[in-house]
Design an enzyme around this catalytic site. Structure first.
Site, PDB file in Angstrom:
ATOM      1  N   GLU A  97       0.840  -1.199   0.000  1.00 42.64           N
ATOM      2  CA  GLU A  97       0.000   0.000   0.000  1.00 42.64           C
ATOM      3  C   GLU A  97       0.876   1.251   0.000  1.00 42.64           C
ATOM      4  OE1 GLU A  97      -2.591   1.468  -0.546  1.00 42.64           O
ATOM      5  OE2 GLU A  97      -4.355   0.755   0.508  1.00 42.64           O
ATOM      6  N   ASP A  98       0.306   2.358  -0.444  1.00 40.06           N
ATOM      7  CA  ASP A  98       1.020   3.627  -0.393  1.00 40.06           C
ATOM      8  C   ASP A  98       0.967   4.225   1.007  1.00 40.06           C
ATOM      9  OD1 ASP A  98      -1.742   4.060  -0.511  1.00 40.06           O
ATOM     10  OD2 ASP A  98      -1.658   5.495  -2.170  1.00 40.06           O
ATOM     11  N   ASP A 101      -4.278   5.384   6.322  1.00 41.08           N
ATOM     12  CA  ASP A 101      -4.825   6.615   6.899  1.00 41.08           C
ATOM     13  C   ASP A 101      -5.878   6.221   7.937  1.00 41.08           C
ATOM     14  OD1 ASP A 101      -5.304   9.367   7.114  1.00 41.08           O
ATOM     15  OD2 ASP A 101      -6.733   9.372   5.468  1.00 41.08           O
ATOM     16  N   SER A 102      -7.148   6.178   7.551  1.00 41.33           N
ATOM     17  CA  SER A 102      -8.193   5.752   8.494  1.00 41.33           C
ATOM     18  C   SER A 102      -8.065   4.272   8.829  1.00 41.33           C
ATOM     19  CB  SER A 102      -9.579   6.006   7.891  1.00 41.33           C
ATOM     20  OG  SER A 102      -9.799   5.149   6.790  1.00 41.33           O
ATOM     21  N   THR A 105      -9.435   1.004   4.225  1.00 39.27           N
ATOM     22  CA  THR A 105      -9.032   0.232   3.039  1.00 39.27           C
ATOM     23  C   THR A 105      -8.348  -1.062   3.470  1.00 39.27           C
ATOM     24  OG1 THR A 105      -8.713   2.299   1.849  1.00 39.27           O
ATOM     25  CG2 THR A 105      -7.729   0.329   0.876  1.00 39.27           C
ATOM     26  N   LYS A 129      -0.146   7.032   8.778  1.00 41.69           N
ATOM     27  CA  LYS A 129      -0.565   8.197   9.566  1.00 41.69           C
ATOM     28  C   LYS A 129      -1.337   7.665  10.769  1.00 41.69           C
ATOM     29  CE  LYS A 129      -2.276  10.822   5.872  1.00 41.69           C
ATOM     30  NZ  LYS A 129      -3.078  11.926   5.310  1.00 41.69           N
ATOM     31  N   ARG A 164       1.101  12.422  -8.759  1.00 42.26           N
ATOM     32  CA  ARG A 164       1.613  11.060  -8.525  1.00 42.26           C
ATOM     33  C   ARG A 164       3.052  10.917  -8.997  1.00 42.26           C
ATOM     34  NH1 ARG A 164      -2.655   7.664  -7.125  1.00 42.26           N
ATOM     35  NH2 ARG A 164      -4.653   8.108  -8.096  1.00 42.26           N
TER      36      ARG A 164
HETATM   37  P1  IMP Z   1      -7.721   4.740   4.351  1.00 41.00           P
HETATM   38  O1  IMP Z   1      -8.733   3.758   3.853  1.00 41.00           O
HETATM   39  O2  IMP Z   1      -8.372   5.919   4.995  1.00 41.00           O
HETATM   40  O3  IMP Z   1      -6.655   4.120   5.245  1.00 41.00           O
HETATM   41  O4  IMP Z   1      -7.031   5.377   3.116  1.00 41.00           O
HETATM   42  C1  IMP Z   1      -6.171   4.736   2.342  1.00 41.00           C
HETATM   43  C2  IMP Z   1      -6.091   5.394   0.971  1.00 41.00           C
HETATM   44  O5  IMP Z   1      -6.456   6.781   0.992  1.00 41.00           O
HETATM   45  C3  IMP Z   1      -4.676   5.370   0.503  1.00 41.00           C
HETATM   46  O6  IMP Z   1      -4.387   4.164  -0.178  1.00 41.00           O
HETATM   47  C4  IMP Z   1      -4.605   6.593  -0.392  1.00 41.00           C
HETATM   48  O7  IMP Z   1      -5.037   6.271  -1.698  1.00 41.00           O
HETATM   49  C5  IMP Z   1      -5.580   7.569   0.216  1.00 41.00           C
HETATM   50  N1  IMP Z   1      -4.895   8.555   1.081  1.00 41.00           N
HETATM   51  C6  IMP Z   1      -4.920   8.615   2.427  1.00 41.00           C
HETATM   52  N2  IMP Z   1      -4.176   9.633   2.895  1.00 41.00           N
HETATM   53  C7  IMP Z   1      -3.639  10.225   1.803  1.00 41.00           C
HETATM   54  C8  IMP Z   1      -2.739  11.347   1.630  1.00 41.00           C
HETATM   55  O8  IMP Z   1      -2.253  12.003   2.560  1.00 41.00           O
HETATM   56  N3  IMP Z   1      -2.427  11.656   0.343  1.00 41.00           N
HETATM   57  C9  IMP Z   1      -2.918  10.970  -0.738  1.00 41.00           C
HETATM   58  N4  IMP Z   1      -3.741   9.908  -0.612  1.00 41.00           N
HETATM   59  C10 IMP Z   1      -4.104   9.543   0.648  1.00 41.00           C
HETATM   60 MG    MG Z   2      -4.407   3.946  -2.290  1.00 40.68          MG
END
Ligand code: IMP
Ligand code: MG
Length: 178
Positions: A97-98, A101-102, A105, A129, A164
């Site tokens: 994964e890149d 965040d939350s 995903t 994060k 990107r």
């Molecule tokens: P999550 O489901 O909230 O953990 O988000 C994961 C996805 O949100 C990552 O794979 C990114 O594609 C996108 N994302 C979350 N934070 C960032 C950020 O700071 N910059 C760009 N994309 C982000």
């Molecule tokens: Mg992503």
């Protein structure tokens, strides 16, 4: 208006850290084969850099999920946009994964992929994060960098599909990103 972007992690540090992660992964998967799963599109830079340093037998597949619209806040809903080409039953799977965040995903990916009965399922992310986590039962085996609660772009990560291609991780300084 052009966004001003400041460098948070430069290319050299990114590549150095990714190489270290690959060395750890080579050690942990000694005697096994790794099936790398890149989560499109954000993971592509991290995945290719990582894969260059993987020395155990390795295959790759890709899937695409979406949880974000064009803004910077997660909707909380994760949707499968493109599934894998191959089955993963009995394989040692490493998701790349890149950024976490939350955690929505990751939670979704673990649920969907573990149901397909891989021999093992681990996760590697370039960025984390931790302050932003809303899903608390997520395990991430390999983390490149923990970063503060800032919206970052570059090295695969986008803001509304832009940036990107930047070779570093940057923070958008002046613009309304919400
Ligand atoms: P999550 O489901 O909230 O953990 O988000 C994961 C996805 O949100 C990552 O794979 C990114 O594609 C996108 N994302 C979350 N934070 C960032 C950020 O700071 N910059 C760009 N994309 C982000
Ligand atoms: Mg992503």
């Amino acid at each position: 208006m052009e966004d001003k972007i400041s460098v948070l992690i430069d290319e050299e540090r990114l590549n150095e850290r990714i190489k270290e992660m690959a060395e750890q992964i080579n050690h942990d998967y000694a005697g096994k084969s790794i099936h790398l799963i890149g989560i499109l599109k954000g993971s592509i830079f991290a995945l290719t850099e990582l894969a260059k340093h993987i020395t155990v037998p390795c295959t790759m597949d890709f899937m695409s999920v979406s949880s974000y619209g064009n803004g910077t806040e997660s909707s909380g809903r994760v949707k499968l946009v493109k599934d894998l080409d191959e089955g993963i039953a009995g394989r040692d799977v490493l998701i790349v994964e890149d950024i976490i965040d939350s955690g929505n995903t990751l939670h979704y990916l673990r649920q969907v992929l573990s149901a397909r009965k891989p021999a093992s399922l681990k996760l590697c992310t370039l960025l984390d994060k931790p302050e932003r986590r809303v899903v608390d039962d997520v395990t991430v085996e390999y983390v490149g960098f923990e970063i503060p609660d800032k919206f970052v772009v570059g090295f695969g990560l986008d803001y509304a599909q832009k940036y990107r291609n930047l070779p570093y991780i940057g923070v958008i300084e002046e613009s309304d990103t919400n």
